[in-house]
Design a protein around this motif. Structure first.
Motif, PDB file in Angstrom:
ATOM      1  N   UNK A   8      46.191  39.469  32.518  1.00  0.00           N
ATOM      2  CA  UNK A   8      47.323  39.478  33.436  1.00  0.00           C
ATOM      3  C   UNK A   8      48.441  40.310  32.791  1.00  0.00           C
ATOM      4  N   UNK A   9      48.608  41.547  33.248  1.00  0.00           N
ATOM      5  CA  UNK A   9      49.583  42.463  32.659  1.00  0.00           C
ATOM      6  C   UNK A   9      50.964  42.189  33.241  1.00  0.00           C
ATOM      7  N   UNK A  10      51.866  41.703  32.380  1.00  0.00           N
ATOM      8  CA  UNK A  10      53.219  41.421  32.833  1.00  0.00           C
ATOM      9  C   UNK A  10      54.267  42.148  32.003  1.00  0.00           C
ATOM     10  N   UNK A  11      53.935  42.559  30.810  1.00  0.00           N
ATOM     11  CA  UNK A  11      54.914  43.207  29.936  1.00  0.00           C
ATOM     12  C   UNK A  11      54.644  44.691  29.747  1.00  0.00           C
ATOM     13  N   UNK A  12      53.396  45.070  29.701  1.00  0.00           N
ATOM     14  CA  UNK A  12      53.041  46.468  29.502  1.00  0.00           C
ATOM     15  C   UNK A  12      52.195  46.971  30.641  1.00  0.00           C
ATOM     16  N   UNK A 101      28.358  40.224  34.514  1.00  0.00           N
ATOM     17  CA  UNK A 101      28.923  39.291  33.547  1.00  0.00           C
ATOM     18  C   UNK A 101      27.807  38.715  32.682  1.00  0.00           C
ATOM     19  N   UNK A 102      26.691  38.452  33.289  1.00  0.00           N
ATOM     20  CA  UNK A 102      25.559  37.872  32.560  1.00  0.00           C
ATOM     21  C   UNK A 102      24.887  38.866  31.614  1.00  0.00           C
ATOM     22  N   UNK A 103      24.878  40.150  31.958  1.00  0.00           N
ATOM     23  CA  UNK A 103      24.133  41.121  31.156  1.00  0.00           C
ATOM     24  C   UNK A 103      24.987  41.926  30.186  1.00  0.00           C
ATOM     25  N   UNK A 104      26.285  41.996  30.416  1.00  0.00           N
ATOM     26  CA  UNK A 104      27.175  42.761  29.546  1.00  0.00           C
ATOM     27  C   UNK A 104      27.629  41.902  28.364  1.00  0.00           C
ATOM     28  N   UNK A 105      28.046  42.557  27.300  1.00  0.00           N
ATOM     29  CA  UNK A 105      28.689  41.838  26.212  1.00  0.00           C
ATOM     30  C   UNK A 105      29.990  41.224  26.711  1.00  0.00           C
ATOM     31  N   UNK A 106      30.713  41.999  27.524  1.00  0.00           N
ATOM     32  CA  UNK A 106      31.971  41.509  28.078  1.00  0.00           C
ATOM     33  C   UNK A 106      32.308  42.304  29.329  1.00  0.00           C
ATOM     34  N   UNK A 107      32.956  41.634  30.258  1.00  0.00           N
ATOM     35  CA  UNK A 107      33.565  42.267  31.420  1.00  0.00           C
ATOM     36  C   UNK A 107      35.036  41.888  31.368  1.00  0.00           C
ATOM     37  N   UNK A 108      35.902  42.873  31.547  1.00  0.00           N
ATOM     38  CA  UNK A 108      37.347  42.628  31.541  1.00  0.00           C
ATOM     39  C   UNK A 108      37.908  43.020  32.897  1.00  0.00           C
ATOM     40  N   UNK A 109      38.774  42.183  33.415  1.00  0.00           N
ATOM     41  CA  UNK A 109      39.485  42.468  34.656  1.00  0.00           C
ATOM     42  C   UNK A 109      40.964  42.561  34.289  1.00  0.00           C
ATOM     43  N   UNK A 110      41.527  43.759  34.413  1.00  0.00           N
ATOM     44  CA  UNK A 110      42.939  43.966  34.110  1.00  0.00           C
ATOM     45  C   UNK A 110      43.691  44.073  35.422  1.00  0.00           C
ATOM     46  N   UNK A 111      44.772  43.281  35.541  1.00  0.00           N
ATOM     47  CA  UNK A 111      45.510  43.325  36.804  1.00  0.00           C
ATOM     48  C   UNK A 111      47.011  43.261  36.557  1.00  0.00           C
ATOM     49  N   UNK A 112      47.731  43.944  37.407  1.00  0.00           N
ATOM     50  CA  UNK A 112      49.176  44.089  37.323  1.00  0.00           C
ATOM     51  C   UNK A 112      49.859  42.841  37.860  1.00  0.00           C
ATOM     52  N   UNK A 113      50.540  42.119  36.980  1.00  0.00           N
ATOM     53  CA  UNK A 113      51.190  40.881  37.369  1.00  0.00           C
ATOM     54  C   UNK A 113      52.394  41.057  38.273  1.00  0.00           C
TER      55      UNK A 113
END
Length: 152
Positions: A8-12, A101-113
């Motif tokens: 949750x991007x709130x500062x940068x 999500x199951x097959x990746x090492x990680x999934x990231x969801x970046x969103x503008x707060x």
């Protein structure tokens, strides 16, 4: 089995936060696909990544090049990235599938707060993914540093 991390991007802004996350993922030895929805926006992001800190080089390319499969970081708008990523970083409300999500090492969801629609979309993605059993974490920078606020 991977997990999905919601940032949750709130500062940068995205162009400040994304390179930090990309460096961490690269440090883990992962190939990354940055998935957006708009090719123009991905071009803009490509420009910002090239203008990054002079003391760190972040090798990357935009989907559609001759060497997509070799890119350690590939900016894409498609559901399948040619660089066979270990990690997907979804921006601007790009879709994420439970299978990823199951097959990746990680999934990231970046969103503008600061964007109400982006927050609503991230909430919907959290619900969709956790309802089918995906492991998820919610991270906020509201306090001035990244803190894990929720886990499911």
């Amino acid at each position: 089995m991977g997990a999905v991390y919601f940032y949750h991007l709130t500062r940068g802004p995205l162009e400040q936060t994304l390179p930090v996350l990309l460096e961490k993922a690269r440090g883990a030895g992962w190939r990354i696909a940055v998935r957006g929805r708009d090719p123009d926006r991905m071009g803009w992001l490509d420009d910002r990544l090239w203008q990054g800190s002079p003391d760190s080089f972040l090798p990357h390319g935009v989907e559609g090049g001759a060497h997509d499969a070799l890119q350690p970081v590939l900016l894409t708008t498609g559901p399948k990235a040619a660089n066979k990523p270990d990690c997907v970083m979804a921006i601007d409300g790009a879709a994420v599938e439970p299978e990823e999500v199951e097959t990746m090492q990680r999934v990231c969801v970046l969103f503008d707060g600061t964007d109400t629609e982006a927050v609503q979309r991230a909430r919907a993605q959290w619900k969709e993914l956790t309802d089918v059993g995906c492991s998820a974490q919610y991270w906020s920078e509201e306090s001035g540093r990244w803190e894990k606020k929720a886990e499911k």
